[in-house]
Structures are given as structure tokens and as C-alpha cells.
Design a protein around this motif. Structure first.
Motif, short mmCIF file in Angstrom:
data_model
loop_
_atom_site.label_atom_id
_atom_site.label_comp_id
_atom_site.label_asym_id
_atom_site.label_seq_id
_atom_site.Cartn_x
_atom_site.Cartn_y
_atom_site.Cartn_z
N LEU A 215 7.14 -6.31 9.10
CA LEU A 215 6.10 -5.87 8.16
C LEU A 215 5.62 -4.51 8.63
O LEU A 215 5.24 -4.35 9.79
CB LEU A 215 4.94 -6.86 8.12
N SER A 217 3.54 -0.59 7.79
CA SER A 217 2.65 0.23 6.99
C SER A 217 2.96 1.70 7.25
O SER A 217 3.04 2.14 8.40
CB SER A 217 1.19 -0.06 7.36
N TRP A 222 2.63 -0.48 2.21
CA TRP A 222 3.18 -1.60 2.99
C TRP A 222 4.56 -2.00 2.46
O TRP A 222 4.79 -2.03 1.24
CB TRP A 222 2.25 -2.81 2.92
N VAL A 233 5.39 -4.28 -0.80
CA VAL A 233 4.34 -5.30 -0.80
C VAL A 233 3.16 -4.74 -1.59
O VAL A 233 2.63 -3.66 -1.24
CB VAL A 233 3.88 -5.66 0.63
N ARG A 235 -0.53 -4.07 -2.79
CA ARG A 235 -1.74 -3.99 -1.96
C ARG A 235 -2.52 -5.30 -1.97
O ARG A 235 -3.03 -5.74 -0.94
CB ARG A 235 -2.63 -2.84 -2.47
N THR A 238 -1.14 -7.89 0.53
CA THR A 238 -0.92 -7.52 1.93
C THR A 238 -1.65 -8.44 2.91
O THR A 238 -1.05 -8.96 3.86
CB THR A 238 -1.38 -6.06 2.17
N ARG A 239 -2.93 -8.64 2.69
CA ARG A 239 -3.70 -9.46 3.63
C ARG A 239 -3.17 -10.89 3.67
O ARG A 239 -3.03 -11.49 4.74
CB ARG A 239 -5.18 -9.45 3.26
N ARG A 242 0.07 -11.00 5.68
CA ARG A 242 -0.17 -10.90 7.13
C ARG A 242 -0.72 -12.21 7.68
O ARG A 242 -0.28 -12.68 8.74
CB ARG A 242 -1.14 -9.76 7.42
#
Length: 257
Positions: A215, A217, A222, A233, A235, A238-239, A242
Motif C-alpha cells: 500500500l 501513498s 494512494w 485506491v 480516498r 483509504t482508511r 489500512r
């Protein structure tokens, strides 16, 4: 324990051939036979089975309709479709059939289907098999997806799929160097495969967490590398991605480092 199975076909010669082949498999202890869906249901009232080897095109209640009835059983048997028609593979997939065999069925191909049933059942006694794709636990067993490759129906294992890519009304499955198209929406796959480690990362991509390699950035953009391919990915994903990767790696032991 030996498996107990039921063969269902409205054509006597086909039913005879199928029962003969099933009886020749050492993993099967008892083979019942029925010439119609109604006859099959009457038999199942008295004798539960581990699996039903089922024709599709039959008068009255056809094979797909019979499987819908079987799914409502308290302990549904696994279902293996045995048919001369490729057209119903997608419907069989949607109903979570254990396997899909095309007539004429050879001994070797039938043996593969029996092995799959045995793995899903987990060696339990007749009638304890649960739903067709629940062998090593309710959500643990693999799933096979029928795909049409040059007029031949093949199966792709869900665990082989690194990522799925939206392609109009279809989805392209990227698995072990192959990329077949299947007639199903990405939203349907997302709902079905989320419990098995798949996550939506973009409107066009669903990825298998176990196949994620990296992964990254770059200036706020991302990307994720899956099976050697870099994918964008979104936005808003993204979290979540992860967080899932952090949780997935320790639990599975084979996730990204």
C-alpha cells in the motif's frame, strides 16, 4: 463416514449412468435415485443425504427450483448440478451450488465433484453437511465460480482471485494468470465475499486482502499492489483499507507485511 447421495434425473438412461458412476466411488456408501424433483423430495423426507446430484431441465419442478427448496431445509445437502446445458452456470453460482458438471460426465470429473462434496461435508454423518459451501466452518470453505472459456465451463476458486474488476455489466476475475469475465455485479461480489477477506477499494475494484503486496501513498494519491498490479485506491476507502490490512495480517499469517 461414507457419503450418502441422491441422484435426480428425469431421463432413465442418464439416471442409470449417473448412479452407476456414483456407486463406483469408494467415498460413497449409499446411492439413492429419483426420476423427478417430486420423487426426490419424497425420498428426502425419509432419508437425509449429504449431497444431491441434480439435473436441471426436468418437467414440473426443475433442478434450480428444487435447489431453492433444498436450501430451506434445516440441514441442506450439498448440490452438484449435472446437466447438458452451460446456460445455467451463473444461476447455479448464485444459488451456491457445490459443483456444475456437463454431460456426458466422465469418471474423473465426477470424482472431483465427489471430493469437493467430501471436503465441504467434512466427513460428517448423512444430513449434517449444512449449506453447500460450508465445510470447514460457516464462512471458511472456498467457493468455485463457473466461467465460460471458449464454450467450455471452467471453475475459478475464490481463494485464487487476487482482485475483481468491474467491466460494464460483468466482472473480470484476476486469478492465477487468468482473467475471465463473469456475469455478476461487483456489488454482489462485494456483499458475498466481504466475510472472506475481500474489500472494495474503488468503484471499479474489489481486492483480496491476502493478495495485497503493498500500500503506497504518493503526493496524497494512494495505490495498492495486488498480485503485481498497481490499483488505485479511492480516498474514501483509504482508511478502511489500512485498518483492514492491519487486522488481517496478524490473523491470517499470510497477509501483507
Amino acid at each position: 463416514m461414507p457419503l450418502r447421495v441422491l441422484a435426480v434425473d428425469d431421463e432413465p438412461p442418464a439416471l442409470e449412468d449417473l448412479t452407476y458412476l456414483l456407486c463406483g466411488d469408494h467415498r460413497i456408501g449409499r446411492v439413492l435415485a429419483a426420476g423427478s424433483s417430486d420423487a426426490a423430495l419424497r425420498l428426502l423426507e425419509c432419508e437425509p443425504v449429504d449431497a444431491v446430484f441434480l439435473d436441471i431441465r426436468m418437467p414440473g419442478l426443475d433442478g434450480l427450483d428444487l435447489m431453492r427448496v433444498l436450501r430451506r431445509f434445516a440441514r441442506p445437502p450439498a448440490v452438484v448440478f449435472v446437466t447438458a446445458y452451460e446456460d445455467f452456470a451463473v444461476d447455479a453460482f448464485a444459488l451456491k451450488a457445490c459443483d456444475y458438471l456437463l454431460k456426458p460426465v466422465g469418471r474423473e470429473r465426477l470424482a472431483e465433484a465427489v471430493q469437493r462434496v467430501a471436503e465441504l461435508i467434512g466427513g460428517g454423518p448423512p444430513g449434517t453437511g449444512g449449506a453447500p459451501h460450508t465445510g470447514r466452518g460457516a464462512d471458511a470453505a472456498d467457493e468455485r465460480i463457473p466461467v465460460d472459456l471458449g464454450g467450455v465451463t471452467r471453475f475459478v476458486s475464490r481463494d485464487e482471485v487476487a482482485y475483481a474488476e468491474a467491466s460494464g455489466d460483468y466482472v473480470r476475475l484476476h486469478a492465477a494468470g487468468r482473467a475471465p469475465l463473469v456475469r455478476v455485479s461487483l456489488a454482489v461480489l462485494e456483499e458475498r465475499w466481504a466475510p472472506h477477506g475481500f474489500l472494495r477499494i474503488h468503484r471499479g475494484y474489489l481486492v483480496s486482502l491476502r493478495h495485497v503486496e503493498e500500500l503506497r501513498s504518493d503526493a496524497g494519491r494512494w495505490t495498492v499492489r495486488v498480485a503485481g498490479t498497481e490499483l488505485p485506491v479511492a480516498r474514501r476507502h483509504t482508511r478502511e483499507l489500512r485498518d483492514h490490512l492491519v487486522r488481517w495480517a496478524p490473523a491470517s499469517g499470510d497477509g501483507p507485511s
